[in-house]
Scaffold this motif. Structure first.
Motif, PDB file in Angstrom:
ATOM      1  N   ASN A   9       0.863  -1.181   0.000  1.00  0.00           N
ATOM      2  CA  ASN A   9       0.000   0.000   0.000  1.00  0.00           C
ATOM      3  C   ASN A   9       0.903   1.236   0.000  1.00  0.00           C
ATOM      4  N   PRO A  10       0.988   1.969  -1.117  1.00  0.00           N
ATOM      5  CA  PRO A  10       1.889   3.129  -1.202  1.00  0.00           C
ATOM      6  C   PRO A  10       1.665   4.144  -0.084  1.00  0.00           C
ATOM      7  N   ALA A  11       0.476   4.128   0.517  1.00  0.00           N
ATOM      8  CA  ALA A  11       0.217   5.074   1.606  1.00  0.00           C
ATOM      9  C   ALA A  11       1.148   4.833   2.794  1.00  0.00           C
ATOM     10  N   PRO A  30       5.045   9.380   5.648  1.00  0.00           N
ATOM     11  CA  PRO A  30       6.128  10.115   5.002  1.00  0.00           C
ATOM     12  C   PRO A  30       7.285   9.170   4.660  1.00  0.00           C
ATOM     13  N   PHE A  31       7.918   9.406   3.528  1.00  0.00           N
ATOM     14  CA  PHE A  31       8.966   8.499   3.066  1.00  0.00           C
ATOM     15  C   PHE A  31      10.230   8.603   3.922  1.00  0.00           C
ATOM     16  N   MET A  32      10.535   9.830   4.362  1.00  0.00           N
ATOM     17  CA  MET A  32      11.762  10.045   5.131  1.00  0.00           C
ATOM     18  C   MET A  32      11.414  10.723   6.461  1.00  0.00           C
ATOM     19  N   VAL A  63      13.229  -6.322  -0.373  1.00  0.00           N
ATOM     20  CA  VAL A  63      12.555  -6.728   0.868  1.00  0.00           C
ATOM     21  C   VAL A  63      12.199  -5.515   1.714  1.00  0.00           C
ATOM     22  N   SER A  64      13.111  -4.551   1.858  1.00  0.00           N
ATOM     23  CA  SER A  64      12.815  -3.376   2.682  1.00  0.00           C
ATOM     24  C   SER A  64      11.691  -2.553   2.068  1.00  0.00           C
ATOM     25  N   GLY A  65      11.640  -2.473   0.733  1.00  0.00           N
ATOM     26  CA  GLY A  65      10.560  -1.742   0.078  1.00  0.00           C
ATOM     27  C   GLY A  65       9.208  -2.395   0.305  1.00  0.00           C
ATOM     28  N   LEU A 114       8.447  -4.617   2.683  1.00  0.00           N
ATOM     29  CA  LEU A 114       8.173  -4.672   4.126  1.00  0.00           C
ATOM     30  C   LEU A 114       7.526  -3.382   4.611  1.00  0.00           C
ATOM     31  N   THR A 115       8.118  -2.241   4.265  1.00  0.00           N
ATOM     32  CA  THR A 115       7.556  -0.955   4.709  1.00  0.00           C
ATOM     33  C   THR A 115       6.322  -0.574   3.908  1.00  0.00           C
ATOM     34  N   GLY A 116       6.083  -1.288   2.793  1.00  0.00           N
ATOM     35  CA  GLY A 116       4.875  -1.015   2.013  1.00  0.00           C
ATOM     36  C   GLY A 116       3.650  -1.756   2.505  1.00  0.00           C
ATOM     37  N   VAL A 117       3.836  -2.857   3.239  1.00  0.00           N
ATOM     38  CA  VAL A 117       2.679  -3.616   3.721  1.00  0.00           C
ATOM     39  C   VAL A 117       2.390  -3.364   5.200  1.00  0.00           C
ATOM     40  N   VAL A 118       3.391  -2.914   5.947  1.00  0.00           N
ATOM     41  CA  VAL A 118       3.203  -2.646   7.382  1.00  0.00           C
ATOM     42  C   VAL A 118       3.697  -1.234   7.677  1.00  0.00           C
ATOM     43  N   PRO A 119       2.950  -0.421   8.425  1.00  0.00           N
ATOM     44  CA  PRO A 119       3.460   0.895   8.833  1.00  0.00           C
ATOM     45  C   PRO A 119       4.792   0.732   9.564  1.00  0.00           C
ATOM     46  N   TYR A 120       5.769   1.547   9.208  1.00  0.00           N
ATOM     47  CA  TYR A 120       7.130   1.354   9.733  1.00  0.00           C
ATOM     48  C   TYR A 120       7.190   1.404  11.254  1.00  0.00           C
ATOM     49  N   THR A 121       6.251   2.117  11.870  1.00  0.00           N
ATOM     50  CA  THR A 121       6.250   2.240  13.331  1.00  0.00           C
ATOM     51  C   THR A 121       5.970   0.907  14.028  1.00  0.00           C
ATOM     52  N   GLN A 122       5.427  -0.056  13.303  1.00  0.00           N
ATOM     53  CA  GLN A 122       5.081  -1.353  13.906  1.00  0.00           C
ATOM     54  C   GLN A 122       6.138  -2.431  13.646  1.00  0.00           C
ATOM     55  N   LEU A 123       7.271  -2.059  13.094  1.00  0.00           N
ATOM     56  CA  LEU A 123       8.251  -3.064  12.664  1.00  0.00           C
ATOM     57  C   LEU A 123       9.381  -3.298  13.662  1.00  0.00           C
ATOM     58  N   ASN A 124       9.320  -2.632  14.810  1.00  0.00           N
ATOM     59  CA  ASN A 124      10.401  -2.801  15.791  1.00  0.00           C
ATOM     60  C   ASN A 124      10.194  -4.080  16.591  1.00  0.00           C
ATOM     61  N   ASN A 125      10.425  -5.223  15.948  1.00  0.00           N
ATOM     62  CA  ASN A 125      10.294  -6.517  16.609  1.00  0.00           C
ATOM     63  C   ASN A 125      11.339  -7.462  16.017  1.00  0.00           C
ATOM     64  N   PRO A 126      11.632  -8.601  16.710  1.00  0.00           N
ATOM     65  CA  PRO A 126      12.729  -9.468  16.281  1.00  0.00           C
ATOM     66  C   PRO A 126      12.447 -10.313  15.041  1.00  0.00           C
ATOM     67  N   GLU A 127      11.217 -10.271  14.528  1.00  0.00           N
ATOM     68  CA  GLU A 127      10.897 -11.086  13.347  1.00  0.00           C
ATOM     69  C   GLU A 127      10.026 -10.283  12.388  1.00  0.00           C
ATOM     70  N   PRO A 128      10.499  -9.166  11.853  1.00  0.00           N
ATOM     71  CA  PRO A 128       9.655  -8.263  11.061  1.00  0.00           C
ATOM     72  C   PRO A 128       9.099  -8.892   9.788  1.00  0.00           C
ATOM     73  N   VAL A 129       9.863  -9.765   9.120  1.00  0.00           N
ATOM     74  CA  VAL A 129       9.387 -10.368   7.873  1.00  0.00           C
ATOM     75  C   VAL A 129       8.224 -11.324   8.149  1.00  0.00           C
ATOM     76  N   ALA A 130       8.383 -12.188   9.163  1.00  0.00           N
ATOM     77  CA  ALA A 130       7.299 -13.093   9.545  1.00  0.00           C
ATOM     78  C   ALA A 130       6.090 -12.297  10.056  1.00  0.00           C
ATOM     79  N   TYR A 131       6.353 -11.234  10.826  1.00  0.00           N
ATOM     80  CA  TYR A 131       5.283 -10.394  11.345  1.00  0.00           C
ATOM     81  C   TYR A 131       4.481  -9.763  10.211  1.00  0.00           C
TER      82      TYR A 131
END
Length: 468
Positions: A203-205, A209-211, A267-269, A271-288
């Motif tokens: 989801n491009p949304a 913000p990108f940066m 992968v980083s593109g 990953l941050t496109g399907v989950v809001p970046y604020t929710q990715l601070n966990n030990p298994e971000p790809v599985a999450y």
């Protein structure tokens, strides 16, 4: 004191030829070795932490910055590898170009890199396995899966995996690379499963913000995710076990870097496109991320793939650590009594065992979170020195045969120094303090032991006594 005495290219080549190690690796093996060491903790763990705390969706740019620094350094490594096909990577390259003192400091920091990183990866492997067993209804006692600082007694799974992989490495490089190749195929399949399942859900949304942390966040993220690229140095340590090191090493170094940089950015593109970046601070971000979009089975597959990925990283770092130890012990920088090749398996078994004990002690008992960043700064410093050394060698010894010549070296070498120096600058102040302390300890070791016992010093002493 002759601190800048260099070891001749001819001597290094002769030592490599009679090292006794079995030549069993091809260019394809080296590419798999590089991918095995690069795709692992970085892609399965660091992507989430770096996105949440540093770069946000601009993590893609962080990987580009780190990747460029590694490509510049990798091109310098590739030319060095074609000149000096000897174990030890940047340590050996520096010995041939800038002299013994600088070579010792580079080797000292490479030992730090391999030991600390292997310990961190072993602890991460333990966490993934314990979590997977817990999900399957098997709850291991915390006392034997956590270090004392985290409320346990000893991290036994971390010690077990280090010892198991070290036994494999002692038994033979070829056997270890076969296991590595199988595990690399599994984890690459895992990465492509993630891209295939999550790619259509981007989801491009989520990229707005990108940066969010500005360019400073992108730079800080690049300095942190550089950890993800550390393993390509291990390819260069395999020189004495290659069929044709002058040709195969440049292919292995550049090939693995290009493949891994593309995968990291993809992968980083996603990953941050399907989950809001604020929710990715966990030990298994790809599985999450897969669970977040409803793919629970895919999440389980990624968990298994992550364990395979982390296993190959640990295998390659234990391999690289042993080869740097071997090169330094052969030169008298550390006790030469451990520089022995197994009579049957043709591997440097004593340094492999010593390194495994050291890694096991750290992974089993020490909280390694704070010192993991030291691996980044130690490696970046080695890359800076290697980039300078290859330029020096191009002008001081222009006639030495080079099967690979770095294109536009007069440009690439300064770019490698500037880009790696920039990443070092963006590391936390505490990391710099610990790095300086480690270097001071290294200086004490060099002037207290290594200078006197180095093989070059012994040769000079014999030559002087012969003249008398």
């Amino acid at each position: 004191m002759n601190l800048f005495r260099t070891k001749s290219i001819e001597t290094l080549r002769a030592m490599a030829e009679k090292s006794g190690m079995k030549k069993s690796l091809s260019a394809v093996d080296l590419i798999f070795l590089g991918i095995g060491s690069i795709i692992g903790t970085g892609i399965f763990v660091l992507t989430g932490v770096a996105a949440a705390n540093y770069a946000g969706p601009a993590l893609m740019l962080s990987f580009v910055l780190s990747g460029l620094a590694c490509v510049f350094a990798g091109l310098a490594y590739a030319e060095f590898a074609s000149i000096v096909p000897s174990a030890g990577s940047a340590y050996t390259y520096t010995y041939a170009s800038l002299g013994e003192f600088m070579a010792f400091l580079v080797g000292w920091n490479l030992i730090l890199e391999y030991t600390v990183t292997a310990s961190a990866v072993a602890a991460g492997w333990s966490g993934y396995v314990v979590g997977l067993l817990r999900a399957g209804g098997i709850d291991l006692p915390a006392a034997y899966t956590l270090v004392p600082a985290d409320g346990g007694i000893i991290n036994i799974p971390a010690i077990i995996i280090v010892m198991f992989l070290s036994i494999l490495l002692v038994r033979g490089t070829r056997e270890s690379t076969k296991l590595n190749r199988v595990l690399v195929i599994i984890k690459l399949a895992t990465v492509f499963i993630f891209l295939f399942l999550a790619g259509p859900k981007v989801n491009p949304a989520n990229w707005e913000p990108f940066m969010p942390f500005g360019f400073a966040g992108v730079a800080g993220g690049a300095a942190i995710v550089f950890f993800a690229y550390l393993g390509f140095d291990a390819v260069a340590t395999s020189a004495e076990e290659c069929h044709n090191p002058s040709r195969d090493l440049p292919i292995g170094i550049i090939g693995s870097l290009v493949v891994c940089t593309i995968l990291y950015i993809a992968v980083s593109g996603v990953l941050t496109g399907v989950v809001p970046y604020t929710q990715l601070n966990n030990p298994e971000p790809v599985a999450y991320a897969l669970r977040y979009i409803g793919y629970n089975i895919g999440s389980a597959l990624v968990g298994v793939g992550a364990i395979c990925g982390i296993t190959t990283v640990l295998l390659v770092f234990l391999y690289g650590q042993a080869r740097v130890f071997f090169a330094m012990s052969r030169d008298g920088m550390v006790p030469s009594s451990i520089c022995k090749v197994h009579p049957v398996y043709k591997t440097p078994y004593l340094v492999t065992i010593v390194g495994a004990i050291l890694v096991s002690a750290i992974a089993g008992f020490a909280p390694i979170g704070l010192i993991a960043e030291m691996a980044n700064i130690g490696t970046l410093s080695a890359f800076v020195v290697a980039a300078v050394g290859v330029l020096v060698l191009r002008y001081t010894k222009p006639d030495i045969p080079r099967s690979f010549r770095c294109p536009a070296l007069i440009v690439i070498s300064p770019l490698a120094v500037l880009s790696c120096g920039f990443l070092m600058y963006n590391l936390p102040a505490d990391t710099w303090i610990r790095f300086v302390v480690w270097c001071v300890i290294g200086l004490a070791v060099y002037f207290g032991y290594s200078y006197k016992h180095s093989t070059l010093n012994q040769d000079e002493a014999k030559h002087a006594s012969g003249k008398q």
